[in-house]
Design an enzyme around this catalytic site. Sequence first.
Site, PDB file in Angstrom:
ATOM      1  N   CYS A   1      23.215  40.557  47.111  1.00 16.42           N
ATOM      2  CA  CYS A   1      24.650  40.736  47.391  1.00 16.42           C
ATOM      3  C   CYS A   1      25.124  42.098  46.901  1.00 16.42           C
ATOM      4  O   CYS A   1      25.876  42.787  47.586  1.00 16.42           O
ATOM      5  CB  CYS A   1      25.453  39.620  46.727  1.00 16.42           C
ATOM      6  SG  CYS A   1      27.236  39.739  46.965  1.00 16.42           S
TER       7      CYS A   1
ATOM      8  N   GLY B   1      37.603  35.970  38.798  1.00 19.25           N
ATOM      9  CA  GLY B   1      37.118  35.697  37.445  1.00 19.25           C
ATOM     10  C   GLY B   1      37.709  36.673  36.437  1.00 19.25           C
ATOM     11  O   GLY B   1      38.398  37.634  36.798  1.00 19.25           O
TER      12      GLY B   1
ATOM     13  N   LEU C   1      36.765  39.428  48.049  1.00 18.14           N
ATOM     14  CA  LEU C   1      35.834  39.288  49.163  1.00 18.14           C
ATOM     15  C   LEU C   1      35.708  37.819  49.542  1.00 18.14           C
ATOM     16  O   LEU C   1      35.277  37.004  48.725  1.00 18.14           O
ATOM     17  CB  LEU C   1      34.459  39.847  48.775  1.00 18.14           C
ATOM     18  CG  LEU C   1      34.482  41.270  48.218  1.00 18.14           C
ATOM     19  CD1 LEU C   1      33.065  41.693  47.814  1.00 18.14           C
ATOM     20  CD2 LEU C   1      35.061  42.243  49.230  1.00 18.14           C
TER      21      LEU C   1
ATOM     22  N   CYS D   1      26.609  31.107  44.216  1.00 17.58           N
ATOM     23  CA  CYS D   1      27.985  30.823  44.606  1.00 17.58           C
ATOM     24  C   CYS D   1      28.073  30.043  45.899  1.00 17.58           C
ATOM     25  O   CYS D   1      29.021  29.300  46.116  1.00 17.58           O
ATOM     26  CB  CYS D   1      28.793  32.110  44.692  1.00 17.58           C
ATOM     27  SG  CYS D   1      28.347  33.193  46.075  1.00 17.58           S
TER      28      CYS D   1
ATOM     29  N   ALA E   1      36.823  45.314  43.218  1.00 12.49           N
ATOM     30  CA  ALA E   1      36.392  44.033  43.787  1.00 12.49           C
ATOM     31  C   ALA E   1      36.771  42.939  42.803  1.00 12.49           C
ATOM     32  O   ALA E   1      36.333  42.958  41.655  1.00 12.49           O
ATOM     33  CB  ALA E   1      34.884  44.045  44.029  1.00 12.49           C
TER      34      ALA E   1
END
Lengths: 389, 361
Positions: B101, B10, B32, B194, B6
């Site tokens: 999440c 970053g 994602l 986010c 994933a």
Amino acid sequence: MTYLDHAATTPILPEALEAYLAASGAVGNASSLHAAGRHARRRVEEAREQVAAALRARPSEVIFTAGGTESDNLAVKGVFWARRAADPARIRVVAGSVEHHAVLDAVGWLESHEGATVSWLPVDEVGRIAPDALAEVLDDDVALVTAMWANNEVGTVQPVAELAALAAARGVPYHADAVQAVGQLPVDFAGSGVAALTVSGHKLGGPVGVGALLLGRDIPCTPLLHGGGQERDVRSGTLDVPGIVAFATAVEISVKAQEAFACRVGALRDELIDRVRAAAPDAVLNGDPRDRLPGNAHFSFPGCEGDALLLLLDAAGIACSTGSACSAGVAQPSHVLLAMGADEDRARSSLRFTLGHTSTQADIDALVAALPGAIERARRAGLTKSTRR
Amino acid sequence: MRVLAAMSGGVDSAVAAARAADAGYDVTGVHLALSRNPQTYRSGARGCCTLEDARDARRAADVIGIPFYVWDLAERFHEDVVDDFVAEYAAGRTPNPCLRCNEKIKFAAVLDRALALGFDAVVTGHHARRDAHGRLRRSADPGKDQSYVLAVLTADQLAHSIFPLGDSTKAQVRAEAAARGLAVADKPDSHDICFIADGDTRGWLRSRLGEQPGDIVDGATGEVLGRHAGAYGYTVGQRKGLGLDRPAPDGKPRYVLSITPVSNTVTVGPAAALEVTTVYGDRPLWTGPSPVSVDVQLRAHGSVVPAQVTVSDGRLVAELARPVRGVAAGQAIVGYQPDPDGDIVLGSATISHATSLAGVA
């Protein structure tokens, strides 16, 4: 690699590449008055004649552009602006509902920014526009009609001549996006009765970044790009001589080879469809089963997500497509399938395989070998959507 | 082994994917897409949902030399994380969306899909460790440790998770990213929620829940001290932004003690009234013994306090060794067994309420 995405872009023809390289070695701006400029201009004008001859247009009707998107935008916006300027009552655009985004979004922009009203032409379950639907909406307030020659996703061929004749009878210019059609189907600009026609280089074996708008001599069109007025004062920008020369070479070759291409690639495509159906009996063929682009096969695989299948086939060395993607690379359910009456699941479960001049039977062998395993895994992944909530 | 990395765009997830590739895994990168309306460019607080982040992730995958795709999980994220976030605040609790999440998206929707597609595990750039026994441990970088937001994962989820950064500090990760030629090496860390681009959580909640004026009440006297525009804008332990014009009789600052959605009341009082000694948790996920003496952490990046934890009948009770201030319902309580090789996560629960010897806080 098994390349089954020729509708996205197809390999450049060796002759086109050679023409490109030869032309890029020469200096000269086609607008310059000296010998080098005249030489460049001569290459451009020869290319113009080549394209005109191949597509049965007059040389003066060929406007070179930077490709399909520009040609579509120029035709849709330029003809709208010019027709509205001549008669402010003409503010309606009639457009196919399964158009490529270059047309779809240009029409949408006219609606949101220029006060246009839009009549979207519905399609039947194979993606075909009924001429009656056009006849119904044609009126004195229509600025232009735009409906593609053949669909880029599902491959369905539109009854362009009938549609164009209806528009012409009302004095309304008809634009056809023929990006997928040239080289695959007979395209006759003069004979078709269309007022404007979009062609793109890289879909037919030319380079990316060059194309043309064929624009009837008496069709008014307001420029998108202002500047030197190089192309009939409708399109400005220094002419891309190598691109144009290579583009014209590819147009000429692909149009000459069209019949043989349709025969050979069409047979391969029929085999692909048969063998995919044998490997995946519940696969649904989308688009017109007969009247479709010879290189196009488009399926929905029930229970699978197209992007899961794409990932799995990609890992097996097979390149295909789910349809349109937004700038972040996220797959959207296809507006084409939705317009054809498919539900969102069927739209999301679809995959396009497109063949081209380099395709062989080995490509189909590879696809059919990898497909059942990919479908099984994609189906399992489709089932996970509702778990662990 | 085929693994799915994933990649947020970053530096952490980029290096994690690179390390997985170096370790011999067959790595596929996935970004994602979680926002329904991705912003083209980062602005203000940094999230991980912009087109620029997707591009950064793609470029990192190019440099590492792995296939890369974007998965659209916006609908799922909206339902399971964003809507939950709003509902929790509306119910007077303080949720942790990163934890949700992980629980619902990264190690559920994404992991399930990955396993179905034939991958064996999901790789993430979380700063945490999974040891040889499959237990979750704190990162080698205590300042960056993210075991708290991973403590909601089940043993099965952990068994299919790989955290390649657990033994490294953030500084080491950045240096390694630079050495690998990853352009994100000096990209700033993301700090805020986010999906709230400008970092204004209260304003964001107001745009969703509307103004809901109510009273701010003194916890001791019941006296109405002021008005608020929406109880959801307050968090237990909050001191700033109360907007009370009358000082407390003792002149000391007042804090939010509790939020009562039914009466739309925010109760305030002195710091001492914030102290709790017993914390109750719902939905416990506990792998350790019970009862047991452990360290518990009561908020992300919070310090730990020794406690006696008992888990029974779908409920967790922690008797704290010393009073703690500002324990908010909705946060997680995570139990750690201290260990020199990284404290071991024994389990977690969602804090439902907390009490002090003096009464319900």
